[in-house]
Motif scaffolding. Structure first.
Motif, PDB file in Angstrom:
ATOM      1  N   ARG A 120      -7.834 -19.739 -36.959  1.00 34.19           N
ATOM      2  CA  ARG A 120      -6.806 -20.463 -37.704  1.00 34.19           C
ATOM      3  C   ARG A 120      -5.723 -19.479 -38.112  1.00 34.19           C
ATOM      4  O   ARG A 120      -6.015 -18.381 -38.576  1.00 34.19           O
ATOM      5  N   THR A 121      -4.455 -19.873 -37.925  1.00 33.56           N
ATOM      6  CA  THR A 121      -3.347 -19.053 -38.391  1.00 33.56           C
ATOM      7  C   THR A 121      -2.570 -19.814 -39.454  1.00 33.56           C
ATOM      8  O   THR A 121      -2.511 -21.046 -39.431  1.00 33.56           O
ATOM      9  N   THR A 122      -1.992 -19.060 -40.410  1.00 25.89           N
ATOM     10  CA  THR A 122      -1.188 -19.657 -41.467  1.00 25.89           C
ATOM     11  C   THR A 122       0.140 -18.930 -41.559  1.00 25.89           C
ATOM     12  O   THR A 122       0.233 -17.731 -41.259  1.00 25.89           O
ATOM     13  N   TYR A 123       1.148 -19.660 -41.981  1.00 22.85           N
ATOM     14  CA  TYR A 123       2.514 -19.158 -42.048  1.00 22.85           C
ATOM     15  C   TYR A 123       3.131 -19.642 -43.360  1.00 22.85           C
ATOM     16  O   TYR A 123       3.113 -20.842 -43.637  1.00 22.85           O
ATOM     17  N   LEU A 124       3.688 -18.721 -44.167  1.00 22.58           N
ATOM     18  CA  LEU A 124       4.338 -19.109 -45.408  1.00 22.58           C
ATOM     19  C   LEU A 124       5.257 -18.004 -45.890  1.00 22.58           C
ATOM     20  O   LEU A 124       5.058 -16.858 -45.510  1.00 22.58           O
ATOM     21  N   PRO A 125       6.265 -18.282 -46.685  1.00 22.39           N
ATOM     22  CA  PRO A 125       6.779 -19.610 -47.014  1.00 22.39           C
ATOM     23  C   PRO A 125       7.662 -20.130 -45.872  1.00 22.39           C
ATOM     24  O   PRO A 125       8.476 -19.405 -45.322  1.00 22.39           O
ATOM     25  N   VAL A 126       7.473 -21.376 -45.517  1.00 23.04           N
ATOM     26  CA  VAL A 126       8.245 -21.995 -44.445  1.00 23.04           C
ATOM     27  C   VAL A 126       8.705 -23.386 -44.872  1.00 23.04           C
ATOM     28  O   VAL A 126       8.093 -24.018 -45.736  1.00 23.04           O
ATOM     29  N   THR A 127       9.749 -23.823 -44.245  1.00 24.23           N
ATOM     30  CA  THR A 127      10.146 -25.224 -44.316  1.00 24.23           C
ATOM     31  C   THR A 127       9.594 -25.834 -43.037  1.00 24.23           C
ATOM     32  O   THR A 127      10.096 -25.536 -41.938  1.00 24.23           O
ATOM     33  N   PRO A 128       8.503 -26.628 -43.147  1.00 26.86           N
ATOM     34  CA  PRO A 128       7.844 -27.126 -41.933  1.00 26.86           C
ATOM     35  C   PRO A 128       8.747 -28.015 -41.083  1.00 26.86           C
ATOM     36  O   PRO A 128       9.510 -28.818 -41.602  1.00 26.86           O
ATOM     37  N   GLY A 129       8.622 -27.854 -39.780  1.00 23.41           N
ATOM     38  CA  GLY A 129       9.301 -28.714 -38.819  1.00 23.41           C
ATOM     39  C   GLY A 129       8.294 -29.481 -37.991  1.00 23.41           C
ATOM     40  O   GLY A 129       8.651 -30.130 -37.014  1.00 23.41           O
ATOM     41  N   VAL A 130       7.007 -29.379 -38.363  1.00 25.93           N
ATOM     42  CA  VAL A 130       5.915 -30.078 -37.697  1.00 25.93           C
ATOM     43  C   VAL A 130       5.134 -30.843 -38.754  1.00 25.93           C
ATOM     44  O   VAL A 130       5.334 -30.633 -39.955  1.00 25.93           O
ATOM     45  N   ALA A 131       4.248 -31.710 -38.311  1.00 23.69           N
ATOM     46  CA  ALA A 131       3.434 -32.501 -39.237  1.00 23.69           C
ATOM     47  C   ALA A 131       1.956 -32.310 -38.919  1.00 23.69           C
ATOM     48  O   ALA A 131       1.586 -31.949 -37.791  1.00 23.69           O
ATOM     49  N   THR A 132       1.119 -32.553 -39.907  1.00 24.31           N
ATOM     50  CA  THR A 132      -0.326 -32.488 -39.716  1.00 24.31           C
ATOM     51  C   THR A 132      -0.718 -33.381 -38.545  1.00 24.31           C
ATOM     52  O   THR A 132      -0.260 -34.520 -38.439  1.00 24.31           O
ATOM     53  N   GLY A 133      -1.542 -32.839 -37.644  1.00 21.46           N
ATOM     54  CA  GLY A 133      -1.990 -33.580 -36.469  1.00 21.46           C
ATOM     55  C   GLY A 133      -1.197 -33.280 -35.212  1.00 21.46           C
ATOM     56  O   GLY A 133      -1.627 -33.609 -34.110  1.00 21.46           O
ATOM     57  N   ASP A 134      -0.021 -32.638 -35.343  1.00 25.77           N
ATOM     58  CA  ASP A 134       0.786 -32.306 -34.165  1.00 25.77           C
ATOM     59  C   ASP A 134       0.085 -31.249 -33.318  1.00 25.77           C
ATOM     60  O   ASP A 134      -0.466 -30.292 -33.848  1.00 25.77           O
ATOM     61  N   GLN A 135       0.122 -31.451 -32.011  1.00 29.88           N
ATOM     62  CA  GLN A 135      -0.325 -30.401 -31.101  1.00 29.88           C
ATOM     63  C   GLN A 135       0.857 -29.481 -30.863  1.00 29.88           C
ATOM     64  O   GLN A 135       1.981 -29.958 -30.674  1.00 29.88           O
ATOM     65  N   VAL A 136       0.609 -28.170 -30.893  1.00 28.08           N
ATOM     66  CA  VAL A 136       1.671 -27.206 -30.672  1.00 28.08           C
ATOM     67  C   VAL A 136       1.264 -26.253 -29.556  1.00 28.08           C
ATOM     68  O   VAL A 136       0.085 -26.076 -29.282  1.00 28.08           O
ATOM     69  N   TYR A 137       2.257 -25.679 -28.923  1.00 25.17           N
ATOM     70  CA  TYR A 137       1.993 -24.714 -27.860  1.00 25.17           C
ATOM     71  C   TYR A 137       2.482 -23.339 -28.304  1.00 25.17           C
ATOM     72  O   TYR A 137       3.245 -23.214 -29.264  1.00 25.17           O
ATOM     73  N   ARG A 138       2.040 -22.326 -27.637  1.00 24.00           N
ATOM     74  CA  ARG A 138       2.417 -20.948 -27.951  1.00 24.00           C
ATOM     75  C   ARG A 138       3.933 -20.800 -27.874  1.00 24.00           C
ATOM     76  O   ARG A 138       4.544 -21.147 -26.869  1.00 24.00           O
ATOM     77  N   GLY A 139       4.536 -20.298 -28.968  1.00 21.84           N
ATOM     78  CA  GLY A 139       5.974 -20.084 -29.000  1.00 21.84           C
ATOM     79  C   GLY A 139       6.779 -21.283 -29.483  1.00 21.84           C
ATOM     80  O   GLY A 139       7.991 -21.195 -29.612  1.00 21.84           O
ATOM     81  N   GLN A 140       6.115 -22.411 -29.760  1.00 16.84           N
ATOM     82  CA  GLN A 140       6.828 -23.597 -30.247  1.00 16.84           C
ATOM     83  C   GLN A 140       7.254 -23.392 -31.698  1.00 16.84           C
ATOM     84  O   GLN A 140       6.476 -22.904 -32.509  1.00 16.84           O
ATOM     85  N   PRO A 141       8.475 -23.778 -32.061  1.00 18.45           N
ATOM     86  CA  PRO A 141       8.894 -23.675 -33.456  1.00 18.45           C
ATOM     87  C   PRO A 141       8.035 -24.554 -34.371  1.00 18.45           C
ATOM     88  O   PRO A 141       7.769 -25.716 -34.070  1.00 18.45           O
ATOM     89  N   LEU A 142       7.580 -23.955 -35.471  1.00 17.98           N
ATOM     90  CA  LEU A 142       6.790 -24.671 -36.477  1.00 17.98           C
ATOM     91  C   LEU A 142       7.640 -25.054 -37.679  1.00 17.98           C
ATOM     92  O   LEU A 142       7.263 -25.917 -38.462  1.00 17.98           O
ATOM     93  N   GLY A 143       8.754 -24.360 -37.853  1.00 16.93           N
ATOM     94  CA  GLY A 143       9.629 -24.556 -38.996  1.00 16.93           C
ATOM     95  C   GLY A 143      10.509 -23.342 -39.131  1.00 16.93           C
ATOM     96  O   GLY A 143      10.679 -22.572 -38.176  1.00 16.93           O
ATOM     97  N   THR A 144      11.052 -23.143 -40.338  1.00 13.32           N
ATOM     98  CA  THR A 144      11.913 -21.994 -40.584  1.00 13.32           C
ATOM     99  C   THR A 144      11.435 -21.237 -41.813  1.00 13.32           C
ATOM    100  O   THR A 144      10.842 -21.813 -42.730  1.00 13.32           O
ATOM    101  N   VAL A 145      11.695 -19.938 -41.816  1.00 10.38           N
ATOM    102  CA  VAL A 145      11.308 -19.075 -42.932  1.00 10.38           C
ATOM    103  C   VAL A 145      12.133 -19.453 -44.153  1.00 10.38           C
ATOM    104  O   VAL A 145      13.344 -19.643 -44.057  1.00 10.38           O
ATOM    105  N   ALA A 146      11.461 -19.567 -45.299  1.00  7.69           N
ATOM    106  CA  ALA A 146      12.130 -19.822 -46.574  1.00  7.69           C
ATOM    107  C   ALA A 146      12.045 -18.553 -47.414  1.00  7.69           C
ATOM    108  O   ALA A 146      11.092 -17.784 -47.299  1.00  7.69           O
TER     109      ALA A 146
END
Length: 190
Positions: A120-146
């Motif tokens: 499991r990986t975690t990223y913070l603080p971010v403004t999420p651009g994804v939602a719980t349940g989304d499948q993501v691929y390597r290198g896909q944007p998850l959001g932006t750094v806050a």
């Protein structure tokens, strides 16, 4: 009797190959010990990283605080690494997986991704651009750094964490970059 000798020689050669491979595996990571983090060449792009995980920021960021494992489950430590970033910079998924959390914790945006093999990986603080349940691929944007990561020595940092099951691990070890080595005494001095 000749077949027995042939089998013994084959077994001895197999043991020799296995021992040689184990010696190489134990020696090669030690070659990094004498190199500074700045000496490690940058990855050409986030998708081409040779390690298990890719960097969550591009270009490869400066590490402003290293992983410090806690001595006990609830003990003090730094359960990830802080990476120098710019406010609004894209945060990228370190590997393919499923978003298990995207929201606020303690007033800070957090994204957590489950990957194959119990990672499991975690990223913070971010403004999420994804939602719980989304499948993501390597290198896909998850959001932006806050902005607003406590203890960040620069204007903005991304805290990047990794866990294998219930154990926090150094995410830098998963991109092929060694963390800091700390030598501790074996016993109390006399």
């Amino acid at each position: 009797m000749r077949w027995l000798d042939v089998l013994r020689r084959a077994a001895a050669r197999t043991r020799l190959v296995v021992v040689a491979a184990l010696v190489l595996l134990s020696v090669l990571p030690g070659a990094w010990a004498g190199r500074a983090l700045a000496d490690v060449p940058p990855a050409p792009n986030v998708g081409a990283q040779a390690g298990r995980l890719a960097w969550p920021l591009t270009p490869r960021p400066k590490v402003t605080r290293f992983f410090e494992p806690p001595a006990t489950v609830y003990g003090p430590g730094h359960r990830g690494v802080d990476l120098e970033a710019a406010a609004g910079q894209q945060v990228l998924a370190a590997d393919m997986g499923v978003v298990i959390f995207a929201g606020e914790v303690g007033g800070h945006g957090v994204v957590a991704v489950d990957h194959d093999g119990g990672l499991r990986t975690t990223y913070l603080p971010v403004t999420p651009g994804v939602a719980t349940g989304d499948q993501v691929y390597r290198g896909q944007p998850l959001g932006t750094v806050a902005a607003g990561h406590p203890g960040c020595p620069t204007a903005t940092c991304l805290h990047w964490g990794a866990r294998k099951g219930e154990e926090y691990i150094d995410p830098l070890a998963l991109v092929g970059v060694p963390g800091r080595v700390r030598l501790k005494p074996w016993a109390d001095p006399p």
